[in-house]
Design a protein around this motif. Structure first.
Motif, mmCIF file in Angstrom:
data_model
loop_
_atom_site.group_PDB
_atom_site.id
_atom_site.type_symbol
_atom_site.label_atom_id
_atom_site.label_comp_id
_atom_site.label_asym_id
_atom_site.label_seq_id
_atom_site.Cartn_x
_atom_site.Cartn_y
_atom_site.Cartn_z
ATOM 1 N N LEU A 88 29.873 55.461 18.602
ATOM 2 C CA LEU A 88 30.263 54.126 19.049
ATOM 3 C C LEU A 88 31.524 53.681 18.329
ATOM 4 C CD1 LEU A 88 29.435 51.723 16.836
ATOM 5 C CD2 LEU A 88 27.176 52.357 17.595
ATOM 6 N N LEU A 89 32.240 52.799 18.990
ATOM 7 C CA LEU A 89 33.510 52.303 18.484
ATOM 8 C C LEU A 89 33.516 50.784 18.585
ATOM 9 C CD1 LEU A 89 36.368 53.137 17.483
ATOM 10 C CD2 LEU A 89 37.085 52.966 19.871
ATOM 11 N N ALA A 90 33.721 50.125 17.453
ATOM 12 C CA ALA A 90 33.838 48.661 17.413
ATOM 13 C C ALA A 90 35.286 48.309 17.085
ATOM 14 C CB ALA A 90 32.901 48.083 16.352
ATOM 15 N N LEU A 91 35.824 47.360 17.816
ATOM 16 C CA LEU A 91 37.187 46.895 17.596
ATOM 17 C C LEU A 91 37.161 45.437 17.172
ATOM 18 C CD1 LEU A 91 38.820 48.343 20.827
ATOM 19 C CD2 LEU A 91 38.733 49.389 18.557
ATOM 20 N N GLY A 92 38.087 45.061 16.305
ATOM 21 C CA GLY A 92 38.158 43.669 15.884
ATOM 22 C C GLY A 92 39.193 43.476 14.800
ATOM 23 N N ARG A 93 39.093 42.328 14.148
ATOM 24 C CA ARG A 93 40.021 41.996 13.060
ATOM 25 C C ARG A 93 39.281 42.019 11.729
ATOM 26 N NH1 ARG A 93 45.111 40.701 14.395
ATOM 27 N NH2 ARG A 93 45.476 40.056 16.534
ATOM 28 N N LEU A 94 39.980 42.513 10.715
ATOM 29 C CA LEU A 94 39.420 42.641 9.377
ATOM 30 C C LEU A 94 39.864 41.460 8.526
ATOM 31 C CD1 LEU A 94 37.725 44.722 7.777
ATOM 32 C CD2 LEU A 94 39.881 45.717 6.995
ATOM 33 N N HIS A 95 38.927 40.897 7.748
ATOM 34 C CA HIS A 95 39.202 39.735 6.901
ATOM 35 C C HIS A 95 38.624 39.956 5.503
ATOM 36 C CE1 HIS A 95 40.178 37.316 10.474
ATOM 37 N NE2 HIS A 95 39.181 37.967 11.032
ATOM 38 N N VAL A 96 39.250 39.356 4.510
ATOM 39 C CA VAL A 96 38.679 39.297 3.168
ATOM 40 C C VAL A 96 37.705 38.120 3.148
ATOM 41 C CG1 VAL A 96 39.150 38.908 0.725
ATOM 42 C CG2 VAL A 96 40.756 40.256 2.100
ATOM 43 N N VAL A 97 36.501 38.365 2.662
ATOM 44 C CA VAL A 97 35.516 37.294 2.556
ATOM 45 C C VAL A 97 35.794 36.549 1.257
ATOM 46 C CG1 VAL A 97 33.068 36.724 2.354
ATOM 47 C CG2 VAL A 97 33.799 38.622 3.824
ATOM 48 N N ASP A 98 36.167 35.267 1.383
ATOM 49 C CA ASP A 98 36.461 34.493 0.176
ATOM 50 C C ASP A 98 35.799 33.121 0.177
ATOM 51 O OD1 ASP A 98 38.029 33.320 2.103
ATOM 52 O OD2 ASP A 98 39.932 33.822 1.162
ATOM 53 N N GLU A 99 35.115 32.766 1.240
ATOM 54 C CA GLU A 99 34.408 31.486 1.305
ATOM 55 C C GLU A 99 33.099 31.622 0.525
ATOM 56 O OE1 GLU A 99 31.487 30.270 3.240
ATOM 57 O OE2 GLU A 99 32.002 28.372 2.298
ATOM 58 N N PRO A 100 32.827 30.728 -0.442
ATOM 59 C CA PRO A 100 31.681 30.894 -1.344
ATOM 60 C C PRO A 100 30.325 31.046 -0.657
ATOM 61 C CG PRO A 100 33.157 29.224 -2.200
ATOM 62 C CD PRO A 100 33.670 29.582 -0.840
ATOM 63 N N ALA A 101 30.047 30.276 0.374
ATOM 64 C CA ALA A 101 28.740 30.374 1.041
ATOM 65 C C ALA A 101 28.581 31.727 1.740
ATOM 66 C CB ALA A 101 28.569 29.228 2.036
ATOM 67 N N GLU A 102 29.656 32.197 2.382
ATOM 68 C CA GLU A 102 29.587 33.507 3.042
ATOM 69 C C GLU A 102 29.461 34.619 2.001
ATOM 70 O OE1 GLU A 102 31.886 36.263 6.360
ATOM 71 O OE2 GLU A 102 32.978 34.598 5.427
ATOM 72 N N LEU A 103 30.191 34.510 0.903
ATOM 73 C CA LEU A 103 30.082 35.507 -0.159
ATOM 74 C C LEU A 103 28.655 35.592 -0.693
ATOM 75 C CD1 LEU A 103 33.292 35.179 -2.363
ATOM 76 C CD2 LEU A 103 32.375 37.266 -1.342
ATOM 77 N N ALA A 104 28.023 34.447 -0.899
ATOM 78 C CA ALA A 104 26.647 34.438 -1.398
ATOM 79 C C ALA A 104 25.711 35.134 -0.408
ATOM 80 C CB ALA A 104 26.190 33.000 -1.644
ATOM 81 N N ARG A 105 25.893 34.881 0.888
ATOM 82 C CA ARG A 105 25.051 35.507 1.916
ATOM 83 C C ARG A 105 25.305 37.016 1.980
ATOM 84 N NH1 ARG A 105 27.217 33.639 6.115
ATOM 85 N NH2 ARG A 105 27.890 35.533 7.138
ATOM 86 N N VAL A 106 26.577 37.416 1.933
ATOM 87 C CA VAL A 106 26.935 38.829 2.062
ATOM 88 C C VAL A 106 26.435 39.624 0.860
ATOM 89 C CG1 VAL A 106 28.881 40.428 2.205
ATOM 90 C CG2 VAL A 106 28.887 38.348 3.558
ATOM 91 N N ARG A 107 26.432 39.030 -0.285
ATOM 92 C CA ARG A 107 25.945 39.732 -1.489
ATOM 93 C C ARG A 107 24.456 40.084 -1.389
ATOM 94 N NH1 ARG A 107 29.767 36.159 -4.789
ATOM 95 N NH2 ARG A 107 31.369 37.658 -5.391
ATOM 96 N N ARG A 108 23.733 39.424 -0.497
ATOM 97 C CA ARG A 108 22.308 39.717 -0.306
ATOM 98 C C ARG A 108 22.069 40.800 0.751
ATOM 99 N NH1 ARG A 108 22.218 33.991 -0.794
ATOM 100 N NH2 ARG A 108 22.060 33.755 1.460
ATOM 101 N N LEU A 109 23.116 41.224 1.449
ATOM 102 C CA LEU A 109 22.969 42.272 2.455
ATOM 103 C C LEU A 109 22.772 43.629 1.784
ATOM 104 C CD1 LEU A 109 25.823 41.307 4.965
ATOM 105 C CD2 LEU A 109 23.363 40.973 5.266
ATOM 106 N N PRO A 110 22.137 44.582 2.486
ATOM 107 C CA PRO A 110 21.959 45.933 1.912
ATOM 108 C C PRO A 110 23.269 46.708 1.968
ATOM 109 C CG PRO A 110 21.060 45.852 4.123
ATOM 110 C CD PRO A 110 21.507 44.444 3.792
ATOM 111 N N LEU A 111 24.168 46.361 1.068
ATOM 112 C CA LEU A 111 25.519 46.928 1.079
ATOM 113 C C LEU A 111 25.819 47.513 -0.294
ATOM 114 C CD1 LEU A 111 28.079 47.359 2.697
ATOM 115 C CD2 LEU A 111 28.791 45.051 2.106
#
Length: 138
Positions: A88-111
């Motif tokens: 599969l191929l996904a296309l889109g735009r890449l961004h740096v996550v720098d918003e504090p609420a999003e960073l807190a949520r992303v840090r809880r992902l299995p990454l």
């Protein structure tokens, strides 16, 4: 069975999204242009909604994200014994996550990066389209 009996099927966007969420290992390839050349790098990933997240050290991926570059992200699975699989191929735009609420949520992902070293940057691919194909014996 002959080669003509192998079936090539188009995956729906929903099937592609389901594979992104359930595929293990969570390893894909991020493609973008760096210094006027195409670059394809292996990345670990996690999915949250219509976004795909990556961790990174400073470098070309972070620079591309800082510019909100258009990128491609590819994931596949191959069964070498049965010579079946999907891609599969996904296309889109890449961004740096720098918003504090999003960073807190992303840090809880299995990454969890496989590569050693510090990976302090979180990157988000806002997927605008996804397509895929499956090849299998009928």
């Amino acid at each position: 069975m002959s080669e003509t009996e192998i079936a090539l099927a188009t995956l729906s966007p929903d099937e592609c999204r389901a594979l992104l969420v359930t595929h293990r290992p969570r390893l894909g390839r991020l493609a973008f242009v760096a210094d006027d050349w195409p670059l394809v790098l292996p990345v670990n990933f996690a999915v949250d909604g219509d976004a795909v997240y990556f961790r990174s050290a400073a470098g070309s991926k972070v620079a591309a994200a800082a510019r909100c570059e258009r990128v491609a992200f590819q994931v596949d699975h191959v069964d070498e014994v049965w010579e079946e699989g999907w891609s599969l191929l996904a296309l889109g735009r890449l961004h740096v996550v720098d918003e504090p609420a999003e960073l807190a949520r992303v840090r809880r992902l299995p990454l969890r990066p496989w590569a050693g070293g510090d990976r302090p940057y979180f990157l988000r691919l806002d997927v605008v389209s996804v397509s895929g194909r499956r090849i299998a014996w009928p």
